[in-house]
Design a protein around this motif. Structure first.
Motif, PDB file in Angstrom:
ATOM      1  N   GLN A  11      62.380  10.496 -14.135  1.00 34.67           N
ATOM      2  CA  GLN A  11      61.970  11.622 -14.979  1.00 34.67           C
ATOM      3  C   GLN A  11      60.463  11.636 -15.118  1.00 34.67           C
ATOM      4  O   GLN A  11      59.833  10.596 -15.307  1.00 34.67           O
ATOM      5  CB  GLN A  11      62.666  11.564 -16.329  1.00 34.67           C
ATOM      6  N   TYR A  12      59.896  12.833 -14.948  1.00 35.79           N
ATOM      7  CA  TYR A  12      58.447  13.006 -14.961  1.00 35.79           C
ATOM      8  C   TYR A  12      58.050  14.132 -15.893  1.00 35.79           C
ATOM      9  O   TYR A  12      58.732  15.146 -15.982  1.00 35.79           O
ATOM     10  CB  TYR A  12      57.955  13.384 -13.552  1.00 35.79           C
ATOM     11  N   ASP A  13      56.912  13.943 -16.549  1.00 35.73           N
ATOM     12  CA  ASP A  13      56.242  15.070 -17.189  1.00 35.73           C
ATOM     13  C   ASP A  13      55.385  15.713 -16.115  1.00 35.73           C
ATOM     14  O   ASP A  13      54.551  15.043 -15.502  1.00 35.73           O
ATOM     15  CB  ASP A  13      55.333  14.581 -18.323  1.00 35.73           C
ATOM     16  N   LEU A  14      55.588  17.006 -15.873  1.00 35.60           N
ATOM     17  CA  LEU A  14      54.851  17.700 -14.824  1.00 35.60           C
ATOM     18  C   LEU A  14      54.335  19.047 -15.351  1.00 35.60           C
ATOM     19  O   LEU A  14      55.018  19.708 -16.125  1.00 35.60           O
ATOM     20  CB  LEU A  14      55.780  17.997 -13.642  1.00 35.60           C
ATOM     21  N   PRO A  15      53.132  19.438 -14.890  1.00 33.58           N
ATOM     22  CA  PRO A  15      52.679  20.790 -15.228  1.00 33.58           C
ATOM     23  C   PRO A  15      53.534  21.803 -14.471  1.00 33.58           C
ATOM     24  O   PRO A  15      53.811  21.627 -13.284  1.00 33.58           O
ATOM     25  CB  PRO A  15      51.238  20.827 -14.704  1.00 33.58           C
ATOM     26  N   LEU A  16      53.965  22.848 -15.171  1.00 32.57           N
ATOM     27  CA  LEU A  16      54.823  23.848 -14.541  1.00 32.57           C
ATOM     28  C   LEU A  16      54.181  24.453 -13.289  1.00 32.57           C
ATOM     29  O   LEU A  16      54.832  24.664 -12.273  1.00 32.57           O
ATOM     30  CB  LEU A  16      55.153  24.953 -15.553  1.00 32.57           C
ATOM     31  N   CYS A  17      52.858  24.690 -13.352  1.00 32.28           N
ATOM     32  CA  CYS A  17      52.207  25.364 -12.220  1.00 32.28           C
ATOM     33  C   CYS A  17      52.286  24.514 -10.951  1.00 32.28           C
ATOM     34  O   CYS A  17      52.206  25.031  -9.846  1.00 32.28           O
ATOM     35  CB  CYS A  17      50.768  25.724 -12.554  1.00 32.28           C
ATOM     36  N   GLU A  18      52.446  23.196 -11.104  1.00 28.23           N
ATOM     37  CA  GLU A  18      52.489  22.321  -9.934  1.00 28.23           C
ATOM     38  C   GLU A  18      53.859  22.340  -9.260  1.00 28.23           C
ATOM     39  O   GLU A  18      54.019  21.846  -8.147  1.00 28.23           O
ATOM     40  CB  GLU A  18      52.146  20.881 -10.327  1.00 28.23           C
ATOM     41  N   ILE A  19      54.880  22.855  -9.944  1.00 30.78           N
ATOM     42  CA  ILE A  19      56.206  22.829  -9.328  1.00 30.78           C
ATOM     43  C   ILE A  19      56.726  24.206  -8.952  1.00 30.78           C
ATOM     44  O   ILE A  19      57.701  24.318  -8.233  1.00 30.78           O
ATOM     45  CB  ILE A  19      57.257  22.129 -10.225  1.00 30.78           C
ATOM     46  N   VAL A  20      56.069  25.276  -9.430  1.00 35.06           N
ATOM     47  CA  VAL A  20      56.683  26.584  -9.184  1.00 35.06           C
ATOM     48  C   VAL A  20      56.596  27.030  -7.732  1.00 35.06           C
ATOM     49  O   VAL A  20      57.445  27.772  -7.270  1.00 35.06           O
ATOM     50  CB  VAL A  20      56.154  27.733 -10.080  1.00 35.06           C
ATOM     51  N   ILE A  21      55.572  26.614  -7.020  1.00 31.33           N
ATOM     52  CA  ILE A  21      55.415  27.172  -5.683  1.00 31.33           C
ATOM     53  C   ILE A  21      56.276  26.459  -4.637  1.00 31.33           C
ATOM     54  O   ILE A  21      57.195  27.046  -4.087  1.00 31.33           O
ATOM     55  CB  ILE A  21      53.942  27.146  -5.225  1.00 31.33           C
ATOM     56  N   ASP A  22      55.985  25.214  -4.386  1.00 29.92           N
ATOM     57  CA  ASP A  22      56.662  24.592  -3.237  1.00 29.92           C
ATOM     58  C   ASP A  22      57.113  23.168  -3.506  1.00 29.92           C
ATOM     59  O   ASP A  22      57.425  22.432  -2.586  1.00 29.92           O
ATOM     60  CB  ASP A  22      55.735  24.620  -2.016  1.00 29.92           C
ATOM     61  N   GLY A  27      58.987   5.845  -2.632  1.00 31.28           N
ATOM     62  CA  GLY A  27      57.532   5.811  -2.418  1.00 31.28           C
ATOM     63  C   GLY A  27      56.942   7.205  -2.251  1.00 31.28           C
ATOM     64  O   GLY A  27      56.104   7.633  -3.062  1.00 31.28           O
ATOM     65  N   PRO A  28      57.360   7.936  -1.200  1.00 27.10           N
ATOM     66  CA  PRO A  28      56.798   9.269  -0.997  1.00 27.10           C
ATOM     67  C   PRO A  28      57.028  10.217  -2.179  1.00 27.10           C
ATOM     68  O   PRO A  28      56.170  11.042  -2.483  1.00 27.10           O
ATOM     69  CB  PRO A  28      57.543   9.801   0.232  1.00 27.10           C
ATOM     70  N   ILE A  29      58.163  10.068  -2.875  1.00 25.94           N
ATOM     71  CA  ILE A  29      58.428  10.971  -4.002  1.00 25.94           C
ATOM     72  C   ILE A  29      57.473  10.677  -5.155  1.00 25.94           C
ATOM     73  O   ILE A  29      56.924  11.589  -5.771  1.00 25.94           O
ATOM     74  CB  ILE A  29      59.896  10.874  -4.457  1.00 25.94           C
ATOM     75  N   MET A  30      57.227   9.383  -5.388  1.00 30.81           N
ATOM     76  CA  MET A  30      56.290   9.049  -6.461  1.00 30.81           C
ATOM     77  C   MET A  30      54.883   9.533  -6.108  1.00 30.81           C
ATOM     78  O   MET A  30      54.156  10.015  -6.984  1.00 30.81           O
ATOM     79  CB  MET A  30      56.323   7.552  -6.753  1.00 30.81           C
ATOM     80  N   SER A  31      54.510   9.444  -4.829  1.00 33.41           N
ATOM     81  CA  SER A  31      53.181   9.968  -4.437  1.00 33.41           C
ATOM     82  C   SER A  31      53.113  11.472  -4.651  1.00 33.41           C
ATOM     83  O   SER A  31      52.103  11.995  -5.124  1.00 33.41           O
ATOM     84  CB  SER A  31      52.866   9.699  -2.966  1.00 33.41           C
ATOM     85  N   LEU A  32      54.192  12.176  -4.284  1.00 29.76           N
ATOM     86  CA  LEU A  32      54.212  13.624  -4.468  1.00 29.76           C
ATOM     87  C   LEU A  32      54.025  13.974  -5.946  1.00 29.76           C
ATOM     88  O   LEU A  32      53.222  14.830  -6.304  1.00 29.76           O
ATOM     89  CB  LEU A  32      55.531  14.224  -3.952  1.00 29.76           C
ATOM     90  N   CYS A  33      54.755  13.271  -6.811  1.00 32.94           N
ATOM     91  CA  CYS A  33      54.645  13.554  -8.246  1.00 32.94           C
ATOM     92  C   CYS A  33      53.245  13.246  -8.761  1.00 32.94           C
ATOM     93  O   CYS A  33      52.714  13.977  -9.595  1.00 32.94           O
ATOM     94  CB  CYS A  33      55.679  12.744  -9.035  1.00 32.94           C
ATOM     95  N   MET A  34      52.631  12.170  -8.248  1.00 34.79           N
ATOM     96  CA  MET A  34      51.271  11.841  -8.663  1.00 34.79           C
ATOM     97  C   MET A  34      50.299  12.913  -8.234  1.00 34.79           C
ATOM     98  O   MET A  34      49.456  13.355  -9.010  1.00 34.79           O
ATOM     99  CB  MET A  34      50.850  10.516  -8.030  1.00 34.79           C
ATOM    100  N   GLU A  35      50.467  13.342  -6.986  1.00 28.23           N
ATOM    101  CA  GLU A  35      49.593  14.387  -6.445  1.00 28.23           C
ATOM    102  C   GLU A  35      49.721  15.663  -7.263  1.00 28.23           C
ATOM    103  O   GLU A  35      48.776  16.429  -7.414  1.00 28.23           O
ATOM    104  CB  GLU A  35      50.016  14.621  -4.991  1.00 28.23           C
ATOM    105  N   ARG A  36      50.917  15.885  -7.821  1.00 28.40           N
ATOM    106  CA  ARG A  36      51.142  17.066  -8.659  1.00 28.40           C
ATOM    107  C   ARG A  36      50.854  16.782 -10.133  1.00 28.40           C
ATOM    108  O   ARG A  36      51.388  17.457 -11.007  1.00 28.40           O
ATOM    109  CB  ARG A  36      52.586  17.550  -8.489  1.00 28.40           C
ATOM    110  N   ARG A  37      50.091  15.765 -10.402  1.00 28.70           N
ATOM    111  CA  ARG A  37      49.667  15.419 -11.766  1.00 28.70           C
ATOM    112  C   ARG A  37      50.840  15.019 -12.666  1.00 28.70           C
ATOM    113  O   ARG A  37      50.823  15.245 -13.872  1.00 28.70           O
ATOM    114  CB  ARG A  37      48.871  16.575 -12.410  1.00 28.70           C
ATOM    115  N   GLY A  38      51.868  14.468 -12.068  1.00 24.97           N
ATOM    116  CA  GLY A  38      53.030  14.061 -12.852  1.00 24.97           C
ATOM    117  C   GLY A  38      52.811  12.705 -13.510  1.00 24.97           C
ATOM    118  O   GLY A  38      52.093  11.857 -12.985  1.00 24.97           O
ATOM    119  N   VAL A  39      53.427  12.515 -14.683  1.00 23.05           N
ATOM    120  CA  VAL A  39      53.390  11.221 -15.360  1.00 23.05           C
ATOM    121  C   VAL A  39      54.832  10.773 -15.549  1.00 23.05           C
ATOM    122  O   VAL A  39      55.650  11.499 -16.105  1.00 23.05           O
ATOM    123  CB  VAL A  39      52.688  11.325 -16.733  1.00 23.05           C
ATOM    124  N   GLN A  40      55.121   9.567 -15.049  1.00 24.13           N
ATOM    125  CA  GLN A  40      56.506   9.116 -15.090  1.00 24.13           C
ATOM    126  C   GLN A  40      56.933   8.787 -16.514  1.00 24.13           C
ATOM    127  O   GLN A  40      56.218   8.129 -17.257  1.00 24.13           O
ATOM    128  CB  GLN A  40      56.677   7.896 -14.193  1.00 24.13           C
TER     129      GLN A  40
END
Ligand code: GTP
Length: 602
Positions: A450-461, A423-436
């Motif tokens: 597996q998620y498609d995620l924008p690189l800028c959303e994962i580089v920091i934290d 649950g919390p992981i899927m929310s985190l990915c959604m908040e980071r604009r991820g698409v499952q």
């Protein structure tokens, strides 16, 4: 030693699954080092010891006797962190097989999956090894099941060992000899060697690690790079055992270190082919220059430190060819550099080394990925062919009215987690604009997402957040996946109405409101109270999205201390002065040096 009795291999593993410990045991069992000596021989840098991660690949040649015959086993060490995954692939190009090491308590993790596919894609033989079977909670049967369902690995192929206690080490050495093929090399013919790593030595310049694929190489011969065409005379050759052992000649199948008075590691291109001067050969396939993914500005605290910082950066980049360097300047911070890194950890390791090895404490600005912007056609940019520009510095973002379309880099992220944190992981990915993309059960209580995620959303934290919400149990890895069109805006920061470009960032339009609020709150926390009130504002295209005020404080921090405790009072004043040293005046406001990078962390 004949080619048939040579084996080149790597150990690949998720962080902390015991790669360095196993490497030590292999060295001990083959007599390269004494048992019980210093641990983790291959992790040389201080940073590596402190953080417990391998940053720079190291290599060792081992002799092992099997069935009364001597074998040469070349162990090629690989780094164990997502940021360094292309250092893993470069090391693998010299191997015929890998040991896929998995913690029998933790089980398969995200990097295990990524590493498996790297090895599989390179047609390497995979020896699955379960480590830490001595642990009370070890569950080798369950992990074997995971290997079977994810990678189609048969249970009888799986070795079970304890690297720490030295159990099963011989079975690993035996498997290397019996399961791996010898390298496909030819001792005759003109020299062809793969350059797969390099390091810098104060006295001898760049030392390149090569794998001789064809022919041989002697001290004194002249070599040439297929890629740069530059020529060098071979001054030294050595085997790594793991200490350097000078030799006069390297022959096909061997791995060794070449010293040839190369001055800059930017000349030692990983994946390059080396041949003898005047004996041109076809380049080996698979040349892929390393591409930095994350950029940040580095500035001296004040310009008097400029020369020292420059020399420190030069020396460090000699040893780390994955860092790219450009000269840069900023209105508030003066002359500096813009450096490109493989990821945020790489940046942090670099700045830690600047500090530990050279005593440098520079200002590092917030990291940025590389964006692409398609500009509206004007006579000027059509003429110059500049309709699509790349931007690695938010300060250089064009005005909104100039932009036709903007693009951002994407990754495919792999997450493995116990399903109770889903649950919390899927929310985190959604908040980071991820698409499952997909979700796979890997056993009865673990899932791979597996998620498609924008690189800028994962580089920091992102990685830190993932660890926090899963109590450390979820693991993460990612691979590049090109660019997509995206509605991006530049968020600027004003301190008392003065724009501070160094604090600006590129954000997705849907997140600008929340990001703006967070940003000003964060700055309010980071910037200490001063003699004047400070208004902190976040703006997009001239519109203020959020504001916080930092109230002025009383002048003397010791005022409230009663009576005459002079030492105490002095100490406080001294502390205050020391605190000030690490501040930088920007728009007449003292800003702590870490502000630029901390502001984007949650
Ligand atoms: P990176 O360099 O970050 O990739 O880590 P690594 O995979 O090299 O792991 P390392 O060898 O540093 O081991 C990580 C931790 O696991 C250390 O604390 C080791 O002592 C411990 N460890 C390694 N092998 C075993 C084992 O067989 N049993 C137990 N109980 N602990 C082990």
């Amino acid at each position: 030693i004949p080619v048939e009795r040579i084996r080149n291999f790597s150990i690949i593993a998720h962080v902390d699954h015991g790669k360095s410990t196993l490497a030590d045991r292999l060295l001990e069992h083959t007599g390269a080092i004494k048992p019980g000596g210093q641990n983790q021989i291959l992790d040389k840098l201080q940073v590596e010891r402190e953080r417990g991660i391998t940053v720079k690949a190291q290599t060792a040649s081992l002799f092992y006797e099997y069935n009364n015959e001597q074998y040469l086993l070349n162990l090629i060490d690989t780094p164990g962190h997502v940021d360094f995954s292309n250092e893993v692939s470069r090391s693998l190009s010299a191997c015929q097989g890998v040991i896929l090491l998995v913690d029998s308590n933790d089980g398969v993790q995200a990097q295990t999956v990524a590493n498996f596919y790297l090895a599989f894609g390179n047609d390497l033989v995979i020896i699955p090894v379960l480590n830490k079977i001595d642990l009370k909670n070890a569950d080798p049967a369950k992990v074997t099941q995971q290997l079977q369902s994810l990678f189609d690995i048969q249970a009888d192929e799986v070795l079970k060992i304890s690297a720490k206690l030295g159990i099963g080490i011989d079975s690993v050495l035996e498997a290397i000899v019996t399961r791996l093929p010898s390298p496909k090399v030819a001792r005759n013919g003109p020299l062809k060697a793969l350059l797969f790593d390099s390091s810098y030595d104060k006295y001898r310049g760049v030392l390149s690690l090569i794998f001789v694929k064809q022919g041989s190489l002697k001290v004194g011969e002249n070599i040439q790079s297929c890629y740069t065409q530059k020529q060098y005379e071979v001054k030294t050759l050595s085997l790594l055992r793991p200490q350097e052992q000078p030799v006069e000649q390297l022959v096909a199948g061997q791995i060794g270190l070449v010293g040839c008075n190369m001055r800059s590691s930017q000349e030692a291109l990983v994946g390059d082919t080396i041949h003898l001067f005047g004996q041109k050969v076809e380049a080996l396939p698979g040349f892929q220059p390393i591409r930095p993914m994350v950029f940040a500005g580095i500035y001296p605290m004040d310009q008097s430190q400029h020369v020292n910082l420059r020399s420190a950066i030069e020396k460090l980049t000699l040893n780390d060819s994955a860092v790219s360097v450009e000269i840069d300047s900023s209105p508030a911070l003066g002359q500096g550099w813009r450096l490109g890194f493989l990821g945020l950890l790489h940046l942090e390791v670099f700045s830690q080394r600047l500090n530990q090895e050279y005593g440098a404490e520079p200002i590092i600005t917030a990291p940025s990925v590389i964006y692409k912007v398609k500009l509206k056609p004007t006579k000027q940019n059509v003429k110059e062919g500049k309709d699509v520009i790349t931007i690695n510095n938010p300060a250089l973002w064009p005005e909104p009215q100039q932009i036709e379309e903007s693009f951002e880099p994407m990754v495919i992220g792999t997450i493995i987690t116990p399903d109770k944190y889903l649950g919390p992981i899927m929310s985190l990915c959604m908040e980071r604009r991820g698409v499952q993309r997909n979700a796979t059960n890997i056993d009865n209580d673990r899932i791979m997402l597996q998620y498609d995620l924008p690189l800028c959303e994962i580089v920091i934290d992102f990685h830190d957040m993932l660890k926090t919400i899963s109590s450390g149990y979820a693991s993460f890895d990612y691979e590049d996946n090109g660019y997509v069109s995206s509605n991006l805006v530049k968020m600027g920061v004003l301190l008392n109405n003065v724009a501070v470009e160094e604090l600006s960032s590129i954000v997705h339009i849907t997140k600008s409101q929340t990001m703006g609020k967070k940003l000003v709150l964060r700055l309010k926390e980071i910037i200490p109270r001063q003699m004047i009130n400070i208004a902190v504002q976040a703006v997009v295209g001239g519109k203020v999205l959020a504001r916080q005020d930092i109230k002025a404080y009383r002048k003397d921090v010791t005022q409230w201390l009663y009576g005459g405790d002079v030492t105490r009072r002095k100490k406080l004043l001294a502390q205050q002065a020391a605190g000030k040293k690490k501040m930088r005046m920007i728009a007449n406001i003292s800003v702590p040096r870490e502000t630029f990078i901390d502001v984007l962390k949650k």
